[in-house]
Design an enzyme around this catalytic site. Structure first.
Site, PDB file in Angstrom:
ATOM      1  N   CYS A 108       0.848  -1.176   0.100  1.00  0.00           N
ATOM      2  CA  CYS A 108       0.091  -0.052  -0.033  1.00  0.00           C
ATOM      3  C   CYS A 108       0.801   1.095   0.070  1.00  0.00           C
ATOM      4  O   CYS A 108       1.595   1.671  -0.918  1.00  0.00           O
ATOM      5  CB  CYS A 108      -0.947   0.014   1.087  1.00  0.00           C
ATOM      6  SG  CYS A 108      -2.423   0.977   1.029  1.00  0.00           S
ATOM      7  N   HIS A 210      -3.832  -5.029   0.422  1.00  0.00           N
ATOM      8  CA  HIS A 210      -3.115  -5.790   1.827  1.00  0.00           C
ATOM      9  C   HIS A 210      -3.270  -7.094   1.398  1.00  0.00           C
ATOM     10  O   HIS A 210      -4.325  -7.951   2.134  1.00  0.00           O
ATOM     11  CB  HIS A 210      -3.943  -5.207   2.831  1.00  0.00           C
ATOM     12  CG  HIS A 210      -3.440  -3.573   3.005  1.00  0.00           C
ATOM     13  ND1 HIS A 210      -2.481  -3.362   4.018  1.00  0.00           N
ATOM     14  CD2 HIS A 210      -4.180  -2.534   2.705  1.00  0.00           C
ATOM     15  CE1 HIS A 210      -2.388  -2.144   3.949  1.00  0.00           C
ATOM     16  NE2 HIS A 210      -3.429  -1.548   3.191  1.00  0.00           N
ATOM     17  N   GLU A 212      -1.676  -9.476   3.262  1.00  0.00           N
ATOM     18  CA  GLU A 212      -1.684  -9.831   4.666  1.00  0.00           C
ATOM     19  C   GLU A 212      -2.999 -10.000   5.155  1.00  0.00           C
ATOM     20  O   GLU A 212      -3.315 -10.999   6.116  1.00  0.00           O
ATOM     21  CB  GLU A 212      -0.842  -9.241   5.644  1.00  0.00           C
ATOM     22  CG  GLU A 212      -1.125  -7.772   5.977  1.00  0.00           C
ATOM     23  CD  GLU A 212      -0.951  -6.569   4.641  1.00  0.00           C
ATOM     24  OE1 GLU A 212      -0.377  -7.215   3.839  1.00  0.00           O
ATOM     25  OE2 GLU A 212      -1.343  -5.538   4.884  1.00  0.00           O
TER      26      GLU A 212
END
Ligand code: MN
Length: 237
Positions: A108, A210, A212
């Protein structure tokens, strides 16, 4: 097999008192087989000393925007708040990692920083600059909200495949002009750059979403962290 050591840059709260990092970053590195090392702010010397302990680096995202002065523009009203102390530190970590050919994943805002470090520019606000308001999804923030097209034969494609990928989207800025040696490896249907990479080093990837947290919905996102850890293992050898 020992775990490659993956450094993670930290955010700081608005009062500049506490370091902050969402736990999902740490958990993603652990799940990928890496050993997370949280990196305090530092100048070039400190960054170099910490990187000597690391086999890979994650430049994390956060609520701050890269100061536009760093890519030669005056701040416009819709540009978000800056955290210059954080950006200076991440710049030092990013430059040192690229110079040492240590694998880097920018997430990001970390992807945006990677582009600016290479001399690229950013859209200061997608809705202001392009009339695009659809890249800041409502909660839950981990849920995929738009598709991206992955460019075949790229590092990203080697990790997630070159099929369409659905990503979460919590950004109001994006890469405008790619920097020196920066290859765009994914875009959204509206043309917004969603991933970049640096083919002149073994592993440097920036993703605008994102992975994750999106990995809860599609394991291909976790493959990005596994790719970083695998590259870090190669780097250590
Ligand atoms: Mn997006």
């Amino acid at each position: 097999m020992s775990r490659p050591r993956i450094g993670l840059t930290l955010d700081v709260d608005d009062a500049l008192v506490r370091y902050e990092l969402k736990r999902v970053y740490v958990d993603a590195v652990l799940a990928a087989g890496g050993l997370p090392i949280l990196l305090p702010f530092g100048d070039e010397q400190v960054a170099g000393a910490y990187l000597a302990l690391c086999d890979g680096l994650v430049i994390s995202g956060g609520v701050a925007d890269v100061p536009p002065e760093l890519y030669g523009e005056a701040r416009r009203p819709r540009c978000g708040p800056a955290k210059p102390v954080r950006t200076q530190s991440e710049w030092a970590f990013c430059e040192a990692a690229l110079a040492a050919r240590i694998p880097v994943l920018g997430v990001c805002g970390g992807m945006q920083l990677l582009n600016v470090v290479r001399g690229g520019t950013l859209f200061q606000d997608l809705s202001d600059d392009l009339g695009l308001g659809c890249h800041e999804q409502p909660p839950p923030k981990d849920r995929p909200s738009h598709a991206i097209e992955v460019v075949p034969h790229t590092l990203l494609a080697s990790l997630v495949g070159d099929q369409q990928l659905h990503v979460n989207s919590t950004h109001h800025q994006a890469v405008r002009t790619p920097g020196t040696g920066v290859l765009v490896s994914a875009r959204a249907a509206d043309g917004v750059v969603e991933a970049i990479e640096l083919p002149d080093v073994p592993f440097a990837l920036g993703v605008q979403w994102h992975p994750e947290s999106a990995s809860a919905h599609d394991d291909r996102h976790a493959a990005i962290y596994r790719g970083l850890v695998a590259a870090a293992r190669d780097q250590r050898r």
